[in-house]
Design a protein around this motif. Structure first.
Motif, short mmCIF file in Angstrom:
data_model
loop_
_atom_site.label_atom_id
_atom_site.label_comp_id
_atom_site.label_asym_id
_atom_site.label_seq_id
_atom_site.Cartn_x
_atom_site.Cartn_y
_atom_site.Cartn_z
N PRO A 271 37.17 38.94 72.92
CA PRO A 271 36.51 38.01 72.00
C PRO A 271 37.02 38.19 70.58
N ILE A 272 37.16 37.08 69.88
CA ILE A 272 37.54 37.13 68.47
C ILE A 272 36.32 36.68 67.68
N THR A 273 35.64 37.62 67.10
CA THR A 273 34.38 37.28 66.43
C THR A 273 34.38 37.82 65.00
N GLY A 274 33.51 37.27 64.19
CA GLY A 274 33.28 37.76 62.83
C GLY A 274 34.57 37.92 62.04
N ASP A 275 34.71 39.06 61.36
CA ASP A 275 35.85 39.27 60.47
C ASP A 275 37.18 39.32 61.22
N ALA A 276 37.15 39.65 62.50
CA ALA A 276 38.40 39.74 63.26
C ALA A 276 39.15 38.41 63.21
N ALA A 277 38.43 37.31 63.09
CA ALA A 277 39.09 36.00 63.09
C ALA A 277 40.05 35.88 61.91
N ALA A 314 47.27 29.27 64.80
CA ALA A 314 48.01 30.36 65.46
C ALA A 314 46.99 31.46 65.74
N ILE A 315 47.11 32.08 66.92
CA ILE A 315 46.14 33.10 67.32
C ILE A 315 46.87 34.25 68.00
N LYS A 316 46.46 35.44 67.68
CA LYS A 316 46.94 36.60 68.44
C LYS A 316 45.83 36.95 69.44
N ALA A 317 46.10 36.66 70.70
CA ALA A 317 45.08 36.87 71.74
C ALA A 317 45.45 38.10 72.58
N GLU A 318 44.44 38.65 73.24
CA GLU A 318 44.70 39.77 74.14
C GLU A 318 43.91 39.62 75.42
N ILE A 443 36.30 30.19 72.63
CA ILE A 443 36.64 29.39 71.45
C ILE A 443 35.50 29.35 70.43
N ASP A 444 34.28 29.22 70.90
CA ASP A 444 33.14 29.00 69.98
C ASP A 444 33.02 30.06 68.88
N PRO A 445 33.13 31.36 69.19
CA PRO A 445 33.00 32.35 68.11
C PRO A 445 34.13 32.25 67.06
N ILE A 446 35.30 31.79 67.47
CA ILE A 446 36.40 31.63 66.50
C ILE A 446 35.99 30.55 65.50
N ARG A 447 35.56 29.45 66.08
CA ARG A 447 35.09 28.33 65.26
C ARG A 447 33.96 28.79 64.31
#
Ligand code: BG6
Length: 485
Positions: A271-277, A314-318, A443-447
């Protein structure tokens, strides 16, 4: 192989998608003999168009977006004979009765209802079909994107459709899954012994997925404004591509076996959440370019007002699982980029030790590049010796498999495959409900992080590779975007 005769009912039958994609695709399948006049295509819209006017419109659309010239005129006129138009206002019961009258009464006949309309009509249309008794056991429903704008709205659509159709009857289109190179990714991985042993974090350094478009929002600014690149492209197309690169070998190339494996990847995305975005994502919006007569307007100019919507991401995903731990998947997509170029790059790790001296030159890593468009094909970048009697000088050269050169056939459009898979009852290249939900859940937490940050997208000049922050995103990790994209 010809398919069983069917009735295809296209809601939004005189709209943009029908004209640009659906009618030309159906025409080509007809021209190739996959179905004949015993099948029918019934366009439904509120336009009140007469049958002949619709046929004329279809002929024009096929002329513009298909290649009818490859066939004699008689084929086109036979195809047009399969077309009819029905006036239907979803809220008016009389329209449903008219549709019922036109459909073949044989309940065993295959009926496909294609909903090429705004998603807020998916529920009411399915309800109308249900109440009019048109959703028979042999019916299917095809849903075009967008399937909602977040998890909650997507679930509401799926609930409404699910009240009338069973999951085995629901075909959620992601046209990227019908593209030749995307299907070839499965062939490459699972019909060759060569790649699978290398397909893991021990051998692969990282993966890049780029879908770059040269066009802007093309008169769709209103839709796009509420969507942005993240919802329009990443939630569906890019995540589907990521899934096909990353999935474990399914036991069979069947709908649920493949979709079970895709779902495991979607739920394993970190998940990409909060400041990580802020660290792992970059948003951009194209700015206008003054180039003499060839000025390109910026997104805000096209929209007619300032906007915070991203036209680039652009996204760095894992993928957090055994196979992929520590392997970044860099995703990027944007409008008004330098050129139309979509590709998947698998970059392998470097050799552990070079036996060659400095005079051999730098030894570059191997890359496998799957080119989606244009110039579909596969390239494998290898190091080889420069020819000649001199010393051992090394050079990187691609082993190049161009589909156009290898196969002397017209490259089919993705919709050709998908439209007839619906008739065949093959859901392998369609998204299952739980996949769509899992994609939105990522996607939602990124948004939400973007919204909370109250920052604007980076500007980038139309006709470039996006904001410099996107270059920094990958270069920070001492990697670079593949140069051909
Ligand atoms: C659609 C998006 O799903 O895909 C469009 O809504 C985008 O914004 C299109 O232009 C790209 O598809 P293709 O097949 O041209 O790469």
């Amino acid at each position: 192989i010809p398919v069983t005769p069917f009735d295809y009912v296209v809601f939004g039958g005189s709209g943009d998608l029908a004209c640009r994609k659906l009618l030309p695709a159906l025409f080509h399948r007809f021209a190739d003999g996959q179905f004949d006049e015993s099948s029918r295509i019934l366009a439904v819209s509120r336009s009140g168009m007469a049958r002949e006017a619709y046929r004329a419109m279809a002929a024009e659309a096929i002329g513009e977006h298909g290649s009818p010239g490859d066939h004699d005129g008689e084929v086109l006129s036979r195809f047009l004979g399969c077309l009819d138009h029905i006036h239907l206002d979803v809220t008016d019961p009389a329209g449903w009765a008219a549709l019922a009258d036109r459909l073949d009464r044989d309940e065993t006949r295959i009926r496909a209802f294609y909903l090429a309309v705004a998603p807020d009509l998916f529920g009411p249309i399915c309800e109308g079909l249900g109440e009019a008794g048109l959703a028979t056991a042999n019916s299917r429903v095809v849903l075009e994107k967008p399937l909602g704008y977040d998890l909650t709205s997507a679930e509401a659509i799926n609930e409404a459709v699910g009240r009338v159709f069973a999951e085995r009857q629901i075909y959620r289109i992601d046209h990227y899954l019908g593209k030749e190179t995307v299907q070839n990714l499965m062939a490459l991985r699972f019909a060759n012994a060569l790649f699978e042993p290398l397909w893991n974090s021990a051998q692969i350094d990282h993966v890049q997925i780029t879908v770059a478009e040269e066009i802007g929002v093309e008169g769709r600014a209103d839709y796009y404004e509420a969507s942005g690149a993240l919802r329009d492209m990443v939630q569906n197309h890019l995540l589907q591509l990521l899934c096909l690169v990353a999935l474990e070998p399914p036991a069979a190339f069947t709908a649920d076996a493949v979709r079970d494996e895709k779902l495991k990847i979607l739920t394993a995305l970190k998940p990409i959440t909060g400041d990580a975005a802020a660290d792992l994502t970059v948003r951009g919006q194209y700015r206008g370019v003054a180039a003499g007569g060839a000025d390109i307007p910026g997104y805000a100019d096209e929209l007619g007002r300032a906007s915070g919507t991203e036209t680039f991401v652009a996204i760095k995903a894992e993928v957090e699982n055994w196979r992929w731990a520590g392997v970044p998947f860099y995703l990027r997509t944007g409008k008004r980029m330098a050129r139309r170029a979509s590709e998947i790059v698998i970059e392998f790790r470097s050799i552990p030790h070079s036996i060659f001296g400095p005079e051999a030159g730098r030894i570059l890593v191997n890359q496998l590049v799957l080119r989606l468009q244009p110039d579909e094909g596969v390239k494998l970048y290898l190091m080889i010796k420069d020819p000649g009697p001199g010393g051992m000088r090394l050079r990187q050269v691609p082993l190049n498999l161009s589909f156009a050169e290898t196969f002397d056939t017209r490259p089919p459009d993705a919709y050709e495959r998908l439209l007839l898979d619906v008739v065949r009852g093959n859901q392998t290249l369609f998204m299952r409900r739980d996949e769509v939900a899992a994609a939105w859940a990522w996607i939602d937490p990124i948004r939400a992080s973007w919204d909370a940050s109250r920052t604007a997208p980076h500007g980038y000049r139309a006709g470039t590779w996006g904001p410099s922050a996107a270059i920094a995103l990958i270069e920070r990790d001492r990697r670079t975007w593949h140069e051909e994209a």
